[in-house]
Design an enzyme around this catalytic site. Sequence first.
Site, PDB file in Angstrom:
ATOM      1  N   HIS A 191       1.144  -1.439  -9.674  1.00 23.36           N
ATOM      2  CA  HIS A 191       2.525  -0.963  -9.804  1.00 23.36           C
ATOM      3  C   HIS A 191       3.498  -1.891  -9.089  1.00 23.36           C
ATOM      4  O   HIS A 191       3.129  -2.624  -8.163  1.00 23.36           O
ATOM      5  CB  HIS A 191       2.655   0.484  -9.332  1.00 23.36           C
ATOM      6  CG  HIS A 191       2.526   0.730  -7.857  1.00 23.36           C
ATOM      7  ND1 HIS A 191       3.618   0.893  -7.033  1.00 23.36           N
ATOM      8  CD2 HIS A 191       1.440   0.888  -7.064  1.00 23.36           C
ATOM      9  CE1 HIS A 191       3.213   1.147  -5.800  1.00 23.36           C
ATOM     10  NE2 HIS A 191       1.890   1.140  -5.783  1.00 23.36           N
ATOM     11  N   ASP A 201       2.675  -2.304   0.060  1.00 26.25           N
ATOM     12  CA  ASP A 201       2.469  -1.361  -1.037  1.00 26.25           C
ATOM     13  C   ASP A 201       3.726  -1.302  -1.889  1.00 26.25           C
ATOM     14  O   ASP A 201       4.704  -0.646  -1.514  1.00 26.25           O
ATOM     15  CB  ASP A 201       2.152   0.018  -0.451  1.00 26.25           C
ATOM     16  CG  ASP A 201       1.876   1.069  -1.507  1.00 26.25           C
ATOM     17  OD1 ASP A 201       1.787   0.720  -2.693  1.00 26.25           O
ATOM     18  OD2 ASP A 201       1.750   2.250  -1.130  1.00 26.25           O
ATOM     19  N   GLU A 238       5.058   4.548  -9.915  1.00 22.21           N
ATOM     20  CA  GLU A 238       3.774   5.009  -9.376  1.00 22.21           C
ATOM     21  C   GLU A 238       3.976   5.934  -8.191  1.00 22.21           C
ATOM     22  O   GLU A 238       3.302   6.969  -8.067  1.00 22.21           O
ATOM     23  CB  GLU A 238       2.924   3.796  -8.971  1.00 22.21           C
ATOM     24  CG  GLU A 238       1.480   4.125  -8.605  1.00 22.21           C
ATOM     25  CD  GLU A 238       1.244   4.336  -7.109  1.00 22.21           C
ATOM     26  OE1 GLU A 238       0.082   4.579  -6.728  1.00 22.21           O
ATOM     27  OE2 GLU A 238       2.216   4.264  -6.327  1.00 22.21           O
ATOM     28  N   GLU A 239       4.901   5.574  -7.322  1.00 20.49           N
ATOM     29  CA  GLU A 239       5.068   6.340  -6.091  1.00 20.49           C
ATOM     30  C   GLU A 239       5.508   7.790  -6.328  1.00 20.49           C
ATOM     31  O   GLU A 239       4.987   8.705  -5.689  1.00 20.49           O
ATOM     32  CB  GLU A 239       6.049   5.626  -5.155  1.00 20.49           C
ATOM     33  CG  GLU A 239       5.581   4.258  -4.663  1.00 20.49           C
ATOM     34  CD  GLU A 239       4.351   4.317  -3.764  1.00 20.49           C
ATOM     35  OE1 GLU A 239       3.770   5.404  -3.600  1.00 20.49           O
ATOM     36  OE2 GLU A 239       3.969   3.273  -3.230  1.00 20.49           O
ATOM     37  N   ASP A 267      -3.694  -2.201  -5.885  1.00 26.64           N
ATOM     38  CA  ASP A 267      -2.507  -1.568  -5.313  1.00 26.64           C
ATOM     39  C   ASP A 267      -2.145  -2.391  -4.086  1.00 26.64           C
ATOM     40  O   ASP A 267      -1.977  -3.598  -4.187  1.00 26.64           O
ATOM     41  CB  ASP A 267      -2.806  -0.099  -4.989  1.00 26.64           C
ATOM     42  CG  ASP A 267      -1.550   0.765  -4.916  1.00 26.64           C
ATOM     43  OD1 ASP A 267      -0.576   0.320  -4.291  1.00 26.64           O
ATOM     44  OD2 ASP A 267      -1.549   1.876  -5.462  1.00 26.64           O
ATOM     45  N   HIS A 366       4.395   3.593   3.465  1.00 25.70           N
ATOM     46  CA  HIS A 366       5.475   4.361   2.831  1.00 25.70           C
ATOM     47  C   HIS A 366       6.705   4.513   3.734  1.00 25.70           C
ATOM     48  O   HIS A 366       7.412   5.517   3.665  1.00 25.70           O
ATOM     49  CB  HIS A 366       4.976   5.740   2.400  1.00 25.70           C
ATOM     50  CG  HIS A 366       4.159   5.716   1.148  1.00 25.70           C
ATOM     51  ND1 HIS A 366       3.817   6.855   0.459  1.00 25.70           N
ATOM     52  CD2 HIS A 366       3.607   4.690   0.454  1.00 25.70           C
ATOM     53  CE1 HIS A 366       3.086   6.539  -0.598  1.00 25.70           C
ATOM     54  NE2 HIS A 366       2.945   5.218  -0.616  1.00 25.70           N
TER      55      HIS A 366
END
Length: 596
Positions: A191, A201, A238-239, A267, A366
Amino acid sequence: GIPEDYEQLDRMGVSVKGKIVIARYYHSWRGIKPKVAAEHGAIGCLIYSDPHEDGFVPGETFPSGAYRPPDGVQRGSVADMPFYPGDPLTPGVGATKDAKRLKVGEAPTITKIPVLPISYADARPLLAALTGRVAPEGWRGGLGVTYHLGPGPAKVHLKVKSNWDIKPLYDVIGKIPGSTFPDEWVIRGNHHDAWVNGAEDPISGQIAILEEARSLGELVKSGWKPKRTIIYCAWDGEEPGLLGSTEWAEQHYDELRAHGVAYINSDANGRGYLGIEGSHTLEKFSNDIARDISDPETKLSAWKRQQLREISNAKTPEQREEVRRRADLRVPALGSGSDYTAFLQHDGVASLNIGFGGEDGGGIYHSIYDDFYWFTHFSDTDFVYGRALAETGGTAMMRLADADLLPFEFGDFADTVQTYLKELKTLSQKMQDDIRERNKEIQEGVFMATNDPKQPFVPPSTEAVPPHLNFAPFENAVDVLTRSAEEYRKAVERANSSGGAMLRSASLAEVNKLLIDSERKLTTAEGLPNRPWFKHQLYAPGFYTGYAAKTVPAVREAIEQKQWKQADERIIVVARVLEDEAQLISTAAQKLSAAK
């Protein structure tokens, strides 16, 4: 914030009904925490990152170190993705412009109570203000306060405002047409969206597949043409819930069932060991890839380094011996949490998830701190593991695209299914033994005698001892599967003998079609009980674990949830699936053996 925690709260006489729950990250996927809280009557949920897991307890915090600083907040979706991922309003169909949509209030995967992630700096005064019983030892963190259960007297005003606008997402799809088998697709994806900066990420993985695509493009310019069609995908959304990949896989469901050979996902990527998870029909293939990739730090093969790590981490002599003895390292099953989910568990396309890591711990997941500075100071600082990931993914794609006989193998697969059967039988027996023992202790008065009247617990109630489940259909199916796997192994060995003359004369198109369909055979049209989107009968995310895989999920979760009749029924379903798989494998072996 998992079901077992609420059982413990019940025994301590603590109710969350009408309350706002504060839960720690870890021990389950974040979306499980508000889901279970709501099931027990909570009206809101705060989720915080405790420094015990990814803050100052394991290491220095950012910017001095890799770990989460006091104001670091972990964002993330809390949709009920173990029910189905993707657009909550279009389950099972691609979220195209004209798709029929549910109303927001009708979508079962949208969390029913407000949820907010907070930092441990913000969580500390709330936790310090709680009274009531001291939390069990395993619930306490590293904030330097006494962790109490509550309820209250702390109060929180929780207000969450959500935007329900429909907006477009942008998947980027690139294809190299196959020269010989254009209708057989080998697919690679990662992604491209991030919660904030996203250096680790997802960009650390995305740059690897961009390099793979660039390199393959150079080969095409020089005259190379893959035998099979190669598709590279950069997924959006994606998230928020695996949106881009899921909607694409749903929209192209029939095409992927007809043409999808394999899907290889990555990923976030870091520094350390090569991790491979996925379909066990590709276990030998993935081990062979790992043997041919050099680890940038040690110069060992990625396979050898991982083998030595598993020997070091083994908990018993038997585990160490198996790692040394077994020809291939075991590949963990896939649950959910990244873009392979729809391909494997909905469409039935054999899938792998690949990436390096294990030596670059940190706490910026994140959060805003996942940026270029963090990555170049605390992760793959020289970008050598990004190159290694590109080598791994590119090698896998080229071998799948150009193989005369697709590299599916069923010996490791049958062996893995045998371990799943043993696990289920052990689980069933353990539940019987545990309930018998607990009933005996209740009758003996153990709980009453050991109950502290100043800190009372509600004693458990007696339960009926679970019945013996009938694993015979499963056992018989595994025996048939094992025999067919050996039959196929011998057929491939014979076909490859004498310089591969038999292999060249075999009807490879027919055999490869069977091999492609081998993962489809492990799915059923009706899917899993109560969550039909998940069609694979061997792999799924746990209904109450989220990302973590539950193998043979319909049987395993029926046992865990004490639904004995359903467990017996699903054993029969899984047995039939395995018998069909065994028949397909035998047919492939016979077609290979028929070559002259």
